[in-house]
Structure formats: C-alpha cells, structure tokens
Design a protein around this motif. Structure first.
Motif, PDB file in Angstrom:
ATOM      1  N   HIS A   1      25.058  21.575 -56.729  1.00 49.31           N
ATOM      2  CA  HIS A   1      23.934  21.623 -55.793  1.00 49.31           C
ATOM      3  C   HIS A   1      22.755  22.238 -56.545  1.00 49.31           C
ATOM      4  O   HIS A   1      22.783  23.434 -56.869  1.00 49.31           O
ATOM      5  CB  HIS A   1      24.251  22.552 -54.618  1.00 49.31           C
ATOM      6  CG  HIS A   1      24.989  21.925 -53.489  1.00 49.31           C
ATOM      7  ND1 HIS A   1      26.332  21.684 -53.524  1.00 49.31           N
ATOM      8  CD2 HIS A   1      24.553  21.496 -52.262  1.00 49.31           C
ATOM      9  CE1 HIS A   1      26.702  21.138 -52.366  1.00 49.31           C
ATOM     10  NE2 HIS A   1      25.652  21.011 -51.593  1.00 49.31           N
TER      11      HIS A   1
ATOM     12  N   HIS B   1      20.796  16.897 -54.696  1.00 50.34           N
ATOM     13  CA  HIS B   1      19.644  17.365 -53.907  1.00 50.34           C
ATOM     14  C   HIS B   1      18.350  16.994 -54.621  1.00 50.34           C
ATOM     15  O   HIS B   1      17.772  15.972 -54.344  1.00 50.34           O
ATOM     16  CB  HIS B   1      19.664  18.868 -53.600  1.00 50.34           C
ATOM     17  CG  HIS B   1      20.361  19.195 -52.321  1.00 50.34           C
ATOM     18  ND1 HIS B   1      19.847  18.892 -51.089  1.00 50.34           N
ATOM     19  CD2 HIS B   1      21.545  19.808 -52.092  1.00 50.34           C
ATOM     20  CE1 HIS B   1      20.678  19.298 -50.153  1.00 50.34           C
ATOM     21  NE2 HIS B   1      21.729  19.854 -50.732  1.00 50.34           N
TER      22      HIS B   1
ATOM     23  N   TYR C   1      15.353  27.255 -43.072  1.00 49.94           N
ATOM     24  CA  TYR C   1      16.773  27.268 -43.464  1.00 49.94           C
ATOM     25  C   TYR C   1      17.104  28.584 -44.179  1.00 49.94           C
ATOM     26  O   TYR C   1      18.125  29.215 -43.903  1.00 49.94           O
ATOM     27  CB  TYR C   1      17.027  26.064 -44.384  1.00 49.94           C
ATOM     28  CG  TYR C   1      18.460  25.907 -44.827  1.00 49.94           C
ATOM     29  CD1 TYR C   1      19.403  25.305 -44.004  1.00 49.94           C
ATOM     30  CD2 TYR C   1      18.876  26.361 -46.084  1.00 49.94           C
ATOM     31  CE1 TYR C   1      20.722  25.150 -44.405  1.00 49.94           C
ATOM     32  CE2 TYR C   1      20.192  26.218 -46.493  1.00 49.94           C
ATOM     33  CZ  TYR C   1      21.103  25.614 -45.655  1.00 49.94           C
ATOM     34  OH  TYR C   1      22.409  25.476 -46.065  1.00 49.94           O
TER      35      TYR C   1
ATOM     36  N   SER D   1      22.413  21.306 -42.698  1.00 51.94           N
ATOM     37  CA  SER D   1      21.223  20.611 -43.199  1.00 51.94           C
ATOM     38  C   SER D   1      21.282  19.104 -43.012  1.00 51.94           C
ATOM     39  O   SER D   1      20.299  18.417 -43.288  1.00 51.94           O
ATOM     40  CB  SER D   1      21.016  20.926 -44.684  1.00 51.94           C
ATOM     41  OG  SER D   1      22.046  20.369 -45.460  1.00 51.94           O
TER      42      SER D   1
ATOM     43  N   TYR E   1      33.175  26.642 -47.012  1.00 52.99           N
ATOM     44  CA  TYR E   1      32.989  27.434 -45.804  1.00 52.99           C
ATOM     45  C   TYR E   1      34.139  28.428 -45.645  1.00 52.99           C
ATOM     46  O   TYR E   1      34.356  28.975 -44.571  1.00 52.99           O
ATOM     47  CB  TYR E   1      32.888  26.542 -44.560  1.00 52.99           C
ATOM     48  CG  TYR E   1      31.670  25.647 -44.545  1.00 52.99           C
ATOM     49  CD1 TYR E   1      30.393  26.193 -44.587  1.00 52.99           C
ATOM     50  CD2 TYR E   1      31.798  24.265 -44.495  1.00 52.99           C
ATOM     51  CE1 TYR E   1      29.273  25.382 -44.588  1.00 52.99           C
ATOM     52  CE2 TYR E   1      30.680  23.439 -44.489  1.00 52.99           C
ATOM     53  CZ  TYR E   1      29.420  24.013 -44.536  1.00 52.99           C
ATOM     54  OH  TYR E   1      28.307  23.203 -44.533  1.00 52.99           O
TER      55      TYR E   1
ATOM     56  N   ASN F   1      26.980  17.744 -43.115  1.00 46.94           N
ATOM     57  CA  ASN F   1      27.358  19.162 -42.960  1.00 46.94           C
ATOM     58  C   ASN F   1      26.684  19.705 -41.712  1.00 46.94           C
ATOM     59  O   ASN F   1      25.738  19.101 -41.203  1.00 46.94           O
ATOM     60  CB  ASN F   1      26.953  19.955 -44.230  1.00 46.94           C
ATOM     61  CG  ASN F   1      25.464  20.261 -44.282  1.00 46.94           C
ATOM     62  OD1 ASN F   1      24.955  21.117 -43.558  1.00 46.94           O
ATOM     63  ND2 ASN F   1      24.735  19.530 -45.127  1.00 46.94           N
TER      64      ASN F   1
ATOM     65  N   HIS G   1      29.411  28.786 -52.638  1.00 44.11           N
ATOM     66  CA  HIS G   1      28.471  28.113 -51.740  1.00 44.11           C
ATOM     67  C   HIS G   1      27.493  29.134 -51.180  1.00 44.11           C
ATOM     68  O   HIS G   1      26.336  28.854 -50.917  1.00 44.11           O
ATOM     69  CB  HIS G   1      29.269  27.430 -50.619  1.00 44.11           C
ATOM     70  CG  HIS G   1      28.512  26.401 -49.833  1.00 44.11           C
ATOM     71  ND1 HIS G   1      28.993  25.880 -48.661  1.00 44.11           N
ATOM     72  CD2 HIS G   1      27.328  25.777 -50.044  1.00 44.11           C
ATOM     73  CE1 HIS G   1      28.127  24.984 -48.191  1.00 44.11           C
ATOM     74  NE2 HIS G   1      27.109  24.915 -49.016  1.00 44.11           N
TER      75      HIS G   1
ATOM     76  N   ASP H   1      25.445  14.106 -47.515  1.00 38.22           N
ATOM     77  CA  ASP H   1      25.469  15.575 -47.375  1.00 38.22           C
ATOM     78  C   ASP H   1      25.980  16.003 -45.993  1.00 38.22           C
ATOM     79  O   ASP H   1      25.687  17.106 -45.547  1.00 38.22           O
ATOM     80  CB  ASP H   1      24.081  16.172 -47.639  1.00 38.22           C
ATOM     81  CG  ASP H   1      24.116  17.662 -47.961  1.00 38.22           C
ATOM     82  OD1 ASP H   1      25.204  18.168 -48.264  1.00 38.22           O
ATOM     83  OD2 ASP H   1      23.051  18.305 -47.913  1.00 38.22           O
TER      84      ASP H   1
ATOM     85  N   GLU I   1      17.420  22.300 -54.472  1.00 39.55           N
ATOM     86  CA  GLU I   1      17.100  21.964 -53.082  1.00 39.55           C
ATOM     87  C   GLU I   1      15.929  22.837 -52.625  1.00 39.55           C
ATOM     88  O   GLU I   1      14.994  22.359 -51.999  1.00 39.55           O
ATOM     89  CB  GLU I   1      18.328  22.203 -52.178  1.00 39.55           C
ATOM     90  CG  GLU I   1      18.030  21.990 -50.686  1.00 39.55           C
ATOM     91  CD  GLU I   1      19.216  22.264 -49.769  1.00 39.55           C
ATOM     92  OE1 GLU I   1      20.282  22.682 -50.274  1.00 39.55           O
ATOM     93  OE2 GLU I   1      19.063  22.057 -48.557  1.00 39.55           O
TER      94      GLU I   1
ATOM     95  N   ARG J   1      26.390  23.912 -35.307  1.00 41.61           N
ATOM     96  CA  ARG J   1      25.362  24.969 -35.406  1.00 41.61           C
ATOM     97  C   ARG J   1      24.074  24.557 -34.701  1.00 41.61           C
ATOM     98  O   ARG J   1      22.991  24.708 -35.242  1.00 41.61           O
ATOM     99  CB  ARG J   1      25.109  25.298 -36.885  1.00 41.61           C
ATOM    100  CG  ARG J   1      26.357  25.676 -37.662  1.00 41.61           C
ATOM    101  CD  ARG J   1      26.156  26.723 -38.725  1.00 41.61           C
ATOM    102  NE  ARG J   1      25.082  26.471 -39.647  1.00 41.61           N
ATOM    103  CZ  ARG J   1      25.235  26.045 -40.917  1.00 41.61           C
ATOM    104  NH1 ARG J   1      26.445  25.832 -41.411  1.00 41.61           N
ATOM    105  NH2 ARG J   1      24.191  25.871 -41.685  1.00 41.61           N
TER     106      ARG J   1
ATOM    107  N   HIS K   1      30.287  17.622 -46.694  1.00 42.03           N
ATOM    108  CA  HIS K   1      30.985  18.868 -46.313  1.00 42.03           C
ATOM    109  C   HIS K   1      31.584  18.611 -44.926  1.00 42.03           C
ATOM    110  O   HIS K   1      31.309  19.359 -43.987  1.00 42.03           O
ATOM    111  CB  HIS K   1      30.005  20.034 -46.209  1.00 42.03           C
ATOM    112  CG  HIS K   1      29.050  20.232 -47.353  1.00 42.03           C
ATOM    113  ND1 HIS K   1      29.108  21.345 -48.164  1.00 42.03           N
ATOM    114  CD2 HIS K   1      27.998  19.501 -47.818  1.00 42.03           C
ATOM    115  CE1 HIS K   1      28.120  21.291 -49.066  1.00 42.03           C
ATOM    116  NE2 HIS K   1      27.438  20.182 -48.878  1.00 42.03           N
TER     117      HIS K   1
ATOM    118  N   PHE L   1      26.313  26.264 -55.565  1.00 44.70           N
ATOM    119  CA  PHE L   1      24.974  26.150 -54.983  1.00 44.70           C
ATOM    120  C   PHE L   1      24.029  26.932 -55.890  1.00 44.70           C
ATOM    121  O   PHE L   1      23.851  28.133 -55.736  1.00 44.70           O
ATOM    122  CB  PHE L   1      24.984  26.703 -53.551  1.00 44.70           C
ATOM    123  CG  PHE L   1      23.744  26.430 -52.735  1.00 44.70           C
ATOM    124  CD1 PHE L   1      22.691  25.656 -53.215  1.00 44.70           C
ATOM    125  CD2 PHE L   1      23.642  26.936 -51.441  1.00 44.70           C
ATOM    126  CE1 PHE L   1      21.564  25.395 -52.434  1.00 44.70           C
ATOM    127  CE2 PHE L   1      22.523  26.686 -50.648  1.00 44.70           C
ATOM    128  CZ  PHE L   1      21.480  25.923 -51.152  1.00 44.70           C
TER     129      PHE L   1
END
Ligand code: NIG
Ligand code: FE
Length: 414
Positions: free
Chosen positions: A248, A271, A100, A327, A150, A324, A183, A322, A251, A87, A80, A220
């Motif tokens: 996804h 995942h 998370y 994570s 996003y 991003n 997502h 992954d 996870e 963040r 991603h 997701f």
C-alpha cells in the motif's frame, strides 16, 4: 464435463499470445470475435470460433448466450473482504467533515475494524465474508486477492488468514492470501511503533509461514502509518519465507513506497493517488505492477492517480476494487472500470485489460487467468444483448450480467 456456449454476440478480452502482462502501449488493442461459440472442458477453455464453424461434438451442457457479450472474469488483485461488521458511522463522520486520517487518529478506521474483528468468532467472520464473496462473484469477479490486517495481533491475524484459507477451499474463485500485519499500529503500541514492527517480523511472520497461510506480504507504507525503513524491514523478513510483496503506497502522501517497492521487486504497488514523475520513472521498465484503486478515491473524495501518464509511460497498469469497510465498501469491478474511464480517461479496452490480465499478473496468476485464451481457466461472464462492448462501461449501473461461469460451469449461489 464439457460446456458449449453458443450465439455469443462478441467475445472480448481474447489474448491468443497469452501475455504475462499487457504494457501501456498495447492496452488499447484487443482481439474480439463476433457471432461466436466457445467450449470448455474440465474447467479449461478448449476452443472458440465463429458460428459458421459451429462444432458438432457431443457436449453435456449447451448455453445460449442470446447475442450477449462474453467477457473474461475480473481479477481483483487488492481487497480486504474479510472484516467484521461495517463502518457507516464513519461514513457519516466524513459527511460532517472529518477526513480519513482524522478518523484514524482518534482510534476509528482500521483500529475500529480490528476491535470488531477481535470480538467476532472465526465462523461468524467466515459467514460475513462469504456474503461478500457471493456478491463479487455475481458481479463478475473470478480471481481475488484477500488481505489480513484487521487482526493486528498474532492470534487475530491468524484468525483472518484461516478464514481466507477456508474461502479458498470452499469457492470456485481463485484466491490469493496476503499477510498485512502492518496495516495500522494497535493502540497498545502507540509511541512504540518499532516494537510492533519487530513483532510483525519476529512473531507474526513465522506463525503465518508455519501454517502456510499467505503467499504475499503487504505494508501500509504511508504518512501516519509505516515508514519506508519499517516497510523494508518487513518485506525483507517476509522474503525469507518466500512471500512476495504487494505494498500500500502513496495513498495519503508521497511516501517513497513506490520506489521502495520497485527496489525490492514487489509484485505490485497499490493506490498511488499521490504520485508523479518520480514514481512513474521508478516503475518504468520494472516488473512491479502499479495497481490503481479508483473506488477508494471516489469514496474518500481524493484526487485520482495519473493513470493516463502511467499508460503513456508504457506501464502495465492494473485496476482493483480495494473492497474494505473504510475506504471502498464495494467490490464492483465493473464500476471500477467505469470510474477508470470516467475519471482517469482509460478507454473501456484499457480498463478491461487493467482489470483482468494485469490484475491477474499482480497476483502471479496471469498464466491461467485474465483472458479468453485456450488453455486458461474458463472463468467468464455473459451479458444481456448490448449494442457494443463499450455500452457495458457506459451504462455503468444497469444490471447487465446474465450468467457467470467459473471453472467452466454456470455459477449458482452456494
Ligand atoms: O486500502 N489504506 C489502507 N487500507 C485500506 C483501508 C482500510 C480501512 O480503512 O479499513 C485501503 O484503503
Ligand atoms: Fe487496501
């Protein structure tokens, strides 16, 4: 344009059979060639051999590998890397004990990145993403899948996908684009999630398809995000536009996403931190690639997927970064392969195939990428002289990559 690399200590990742994917039972074997040379012409590997049969042809560029290892470029099939800002505040929140999911539930996480992206221009987004593109190229990646997700509105999802298209046009990397409208559920749709799913299918997908901006679709499918039925609806709608699925799944929980992915013929399910016998049984004999992302388990302190059991079940396991902001804020595929060795007990050879041919297969690219094979694209890197190929994963943090080649040329920062 003809390239000759000479004095290669060892070529690793040779696959003369040009296999579409490498099954678990075959992942620990690999052809290698010591004391070697390799040629490429017009961006394609044309030949390789040992230094006692050094080719005396006219070449335009000769590179001396000085005894280093020549390794096929990584094929990172799940990233991603188009996002705005970062963040690190949530990184601190996690250090102070939040999970998370707790961060996501209070409007952080993906929604935080969506708000930032909304306020960032397409040009600025491209500029930020290109810094990460340069970073992953320097770390040995030669093919990459990049997801939207996003945006979470038609306009912003298109903005992300246009940035991905621009990256594809402006770099020598192989780039595949995935539409990940599902997502997260945007704030204004909280409590009416199904309406958002309908919008993904009825408004976003047709708009993405009209501009031909995505080859793949992703959802997701996990606890607190999208259900199996919603995932089925989106994947089925996307199939009408020829988009294959990469999901996804599992996870955060045993979501049913793996079984659904196999049922719907997904290219990959990714995942799988929460998976066991049922998921492995579903994947056995199917073409769906289980893609493991140990960088996310590392960063979030989750348990690692059952990679050994998957390989023993003969699954063609892939590894991806992954990359991003939430994570896995790293696209370092070498570190991913070292983590796979350290935490999931993959041998360096198994990890190499998982991060090259099988990653390429998870992007539908393994015919042209992922191994040192005559006729494939000349994407590879050479290392400083090292005592063995295994040293590369063992000394996981020592800067060892000396030159990167993409499409048969030494890559220099753009
Ligand atoms: O693969 N799990 C869903 N998506 C990403 C995380 C995205 C984010 O936190 O920004 C992942 O881990
Ligand atoms: Fe992801």
């Amino acid at each position: 344009m003809k390239l000759l690399v000479k004095n290669i200590g060892t070529i690793v990742g040779i696959d003369t059979a040009r296999r579409e994917r490498i099954l678990g039972s075959q992942m620990d074997s690999m052809e290698r060639l010591d004391n070697a040379w390799l040629t490429a012409e017009n961006g394609i590997i044309t030949a390789f051999g040992t230094m006692d049969s050094y080719p005396e042809s006219e070449v335009f560029e000769v590179v001396d590998a000085e005894g280093g290892v020549l390794h096929p470029s990584y094929c990172d099939s799940h990233t991603h890397i188009v996002y705005a800002g970062s963040r690190e505040q949530e990184f601190l929140d996690k250090i102070h004990g939040l999970t998370y999911e707790q961060i996501a539930a209070r409007g952080g996480g993906i929604l935080n990145s969506a708000a930032r992206l909304h306020n960032t221009s397409e040009d600025e987004l491209y500029r930020e993403a290109m810094e990460r593109v340069e970073e992953i190229i320097a770390m040995g990646t030669g093919a990459v899948e990049i997801k939207s997700g996003y945006g979470l509105s038609t306009e912003d999802e298109l903005k992300m996908l246009r940035v991905i298209a621009r990256i594809k046009r402006s770099t020598p990397l192989a780039v595949k684009a995935t539409f990940l409208g599902a997502h997260a559920v945007p704030m204004e749709y909280k409590g009416r999630q199904q309406q958002y799913v309908d919008k993904v299918c009825d408004e976003m997908l047709p708009a993405v398809a009209a501009e031909n901006l995505a080859e793949f679709v992703d959802v997701f499918c996990d606890r607190g995000f999208f259900t199996v039925e919603q995932t089925r609806q989106i994947v089925t709608a996307a199939a009408k536009y020829g988009m294959k699925a990469k999901i996804h799944a599992n996870e955060l929980d045993f979501s049913g996403g793996v079984q659904l992915g196999v049922e719907l013929g997904a290219l990959s399910v990714d995942h799988l931190e929460s998976s066991g016998e049922a998921e492995i049984a579903a994947l056995k004999g199917s073409k769906t690639i289980p893609t493991l992302l140990p960088g996310a388990a590392f960063f979030l302190g989750m348990s690692y997927p059952l990679a050994r059991a998957m390989i023993e079940a003969d699954l063609a396991v892939a590894l991806a970064s992954d990359y991003n902001p939430g994570s896995s804020p790293s696209g370092n595929m070498r570190f991913v392969t070292s983590l796979a060795a350290i935490r999931m007990r993959l041998t360096p050879t198994e990890a190499l195939w998982a991060a090259t041919v099988n990653g390429a297969a998870a992007m539908g690219l393994s015919h042209d990428y992922g191994s040192i094979t005559v006729g494939k694209v000349a994407n590879f890197f050479i290392t400083k002289p090292i005592s063995s190929f295994e040293f590369f994963n063992y000394a996981y943090n020592t800067p060892l990559i000396s030159k990167v080649f993409l499409r048969g040329r030494v890559y220099k920062k753009m």
